[in-house]
Write a protein that holds these residues in place. Structure first.
Motif, PDB file in Angstrom:
ATOM      1  N   LEU A  67       0.841  -1.212   0.000  1.00  0.00           N
ATOM      2  CA  LEU A  67       0.000   0.000   0.000  1.00  0.00           C
ATOM      3  C   LEU A  67       0.876   1.263   0.000  1.00  0.00           C
ATOM      4  N   PRO A  68       1.086   1.824  -1.208  1.00  0.00           N
ATOM      5  CA  PRO A  68       1.844   3.080  -1.259  1.00  0.00           C
ATOM      6  C   PRO A  68       0.978   4.237  -0.785  1.00  0.00           C
ATOM      7  N   LEU A  69       1.546   5.113   0.023  1.00  0.00           N
ATOM      8  CA  LEU A  69       0.769   6.249   0.545  1.00  0.00           C
ATOM      9  C   LEU A  69       1.102   7.499  -0.272  1.00  0.00           C
ATOM     10  N   PHE A  70       0.519   7.547  -1.475  1.00  0.00           N
ATOM     11  CA  PHE A  70       0.826   8.676  -2.367  1.00  0.00           C
ATOM     12  C   PHE A  70       0.260   9.993  -1.838  1.00  0.00           C
ATOM     13  N   SER A  71      -0.699   9.924  -0.918  1.00  0.00           N
ATOM     14  CA  SER A  71      -1.229  11.185  -0.353  1.00  0.00           C
ATOM     15  C   SER A  71      -0.141  11.900   0.459  1.00  0.00           C
ATOM     16  N   GLN A  72       0.886  11.129   0.887  1.00  0.00           N
ATOM     17  CA  GLN A  72       1.978  11.733   1.666  1.00  0.00           C
ATOM     18  C   GLN A  72       3.212  11.997   0.813  1.00  0.00           C
ATOM     19  N   ALA A  73       3.103  11.730  -0.506  1.00  0.00           N
ATOM     20  CA  ALA A  73       4.288  11.859  -1.366  1.00  0.00           C
ATOM     21  C   ALA A  73       4.740  13.304  -1.465  1.00  0.00           C
ATOM     22  N   THR A  74       6.048  13.471  -1.453  1.00  0.00           N
ATOM     23  CA  THR A  74       6.626  14.794  -1.719  1.00  0.00           C
ATOM     24  C   THR A  74       7.697  14.640  -2.793  1.00  0.00           C
ATOM     25  N   PRO A  75       7.944  15.671  -3.632  1.00  0.00           N
ATOM     26  CA  PRO A  75       7.191  16.914  -3.752  1.00  0.00           C
ATOM     27  C   PRO A  75       5.749  16.639  -4.212  1.00  0.00           C
TER      28      PRO A  75
END
Ligand SMILES: NC(=O)c1ccc[n+]([C@@H]2O[C@H](COP(=O)([O-])OP(=O)(O)OC[C@H]3O[C@@H](n4cnc5c(N)ncnc54)[C@H](O)[C@@H]3O)[C@@H](O)[C@H]2O)c1
Ligand SMILES: O=C(O)C[C@H](O)C(=O)O
Length: 345
Positions: A214-222
């Motif tokens: 489960l990748p948490l792309f909502s927390q991805a930066t930038p």
């Protein structure tokens, strides 16, 4: 390879030692660290041996496999970097390979072919992992164990049970290597978000198989301001990343080169933690109380004892909350399968 590319590979792998130097140690004061690779002659094992030979935090590199390790060790040993390399072949040499190890990396086992799930590898790899972990408990009970062999969702619980039976289990020292999921999530995200890949940070939690990734792309930066549709597609591609490689290799195995890279990054993080470098954080599948499941991948702070802190999940989007609930039954049953196997055989 162009010298500039070599320099960046080298600098990615040497950040630990330069941080130590900046903190007042000369390079000659970097501690002695022995790393053993079990399955060193395989598709992952060979490039991983090369990458660990490039790592200046390693002083002794032990390359173990059932066969072909003398050749791999002779080859790698000619590289003019710090570590002494030794090859060990066959079960009678396993003890010598393990003795004194600080980190043991395990890519021993069979890989998938098209049409197979990682769980289809269980029948062969569970026994391999069990035997290797029995030897680890005997010869280097304090080593940090980096489990690469699949199915990771079951092989890590198997290792834990073997260590418990031997009386050597320390939950801070056992890691399922899920770094390749993070590597993939970063690459795929950077491509879609059109941001520099070297700057991307994305946590990947859960486990290491299909929907348990489960990748948490909502927390991805930038922040790439990606639409929900793109996030869903990126999530699916990350979950299916291993299968993408298995199909492209068309019967010739699964990811080896990207896995060796990921394995080298994770082992380097373990070594930095052991050496006291602060703020070393990587995702890994570890004993956990982040959810109700006994093992779970999340961000982990690494230190002198292995796991210093298992970090929480942070805020999740609704899509991620749904993904988290959907993965739990499969992950739970893979964990139970591993525990049952270790205790019945
Ligand atoms: N965690 C991950 O992200 C990830 C990624 C890629 C592959 N994998 C897994 O890694 C494993 C290895 O993949 P590969 O492509 O290197 O396979 P491979 O077949 O190329 O190599 C495996 C090696 O393990 C050795 N081996 C088998 N039994 C052994 C034993 N008892 N002791 C020591 N060595 C033994 C074999 O001789 C071989 O050299 C597979 O289970 C694969 O699914 C995990
Ligand atoms: O997919 C596989 O079988 C190997 C590995 O787990 C991967 O993610 O590439």
């Amino acid at each position: 390879m162009k010298p500039s590319i070599l320099r960046s590979v080298h600098s990615a792998l040497t950040r630990g030692s330069s941080q130590i130097s900046r903190r007042g140690y000369g390079s000659e004061a970097v501690p002695e660290r022995k790393v053993a690779i079990l399955g060193a002659a395989g598709g992952i094992g060979q490039p991983l041996s090369l990458l660990m030979k490039l790592n200046p935090l390693v002083s002794n590199l032990a390359l173990y496999d059932l066969a072909a390790t003398p050749g791999v060790a002779a080859d790698v040993s000619h590289i003019n970097t710090r570590s002494e390399v030794a090859g060990y072949q066959g079960e009678e040499e396993l003890g010598k390979a393990l003795e004194g190890s600080d980190v043991v990396i395990i890519p021993a086992g069979v890989p998938r072919k098209p049409g197979m799930t990682r769980d289809d590898l269980f029948n062969i790899n569970a026994g391999i992992v069990k035997n290797l972990c029995t030897a680890i408990a005997k010869y280097c009970p304090n080593a940090l164990v980096n489990m690469i062999s699949n199915p990771v969702n079951s092989t890590v619980p198997i290792a834990a049970e073997v260590f418990k039976k031997a009386g050597t289990y320390n939950e801070k020292r056992l890691f399922g290597v899920t770094t390749l999921d993070v590597v993939r999530a970063k690459t795929f995200y950077a491509g879609k978000a059109k941001v520099p890949v070297a700057e991307v940070i994305v946590p990947v939690v859960g486990g290491h198989a299909g929907i348990t990734i489960l990748p948490l792309f909502s927390q991805a930066t930038p922040n790439g301001n990606l639409t929900e549709e793109y996030i869903k597609a990126l999530t699916k591609r990350t979950q299916d990343g291993g299968t993408e490689v298995v199909e492209a290799k068309a019967g010739k195995g699964s990811a080896t080169l990207s896995m060796a890279y990921a394995g080298a990054i994770f082992a380097d993080a373990c070594l930095k933690g052991l050496n006291g470098v602060p703020d070393v954080v990587e995702c890994s599948f570890v004993q956990s109380s982040v959810t109700e499941l006994p093992f779970f991948a999340s961000k982990v702070r690494l230190g002198k004892n292995g796991v210093e802190e298992v970090l929480g999940l942070g805020p999740l989007s609704d899509f991620e909350k749904q993904g988290l609930e959907s993965l739990k039954p499969e992950l739970q049953s893979s964990i139970e399968k591993g525990i049952k196997f270790a205790n019945q055989s």
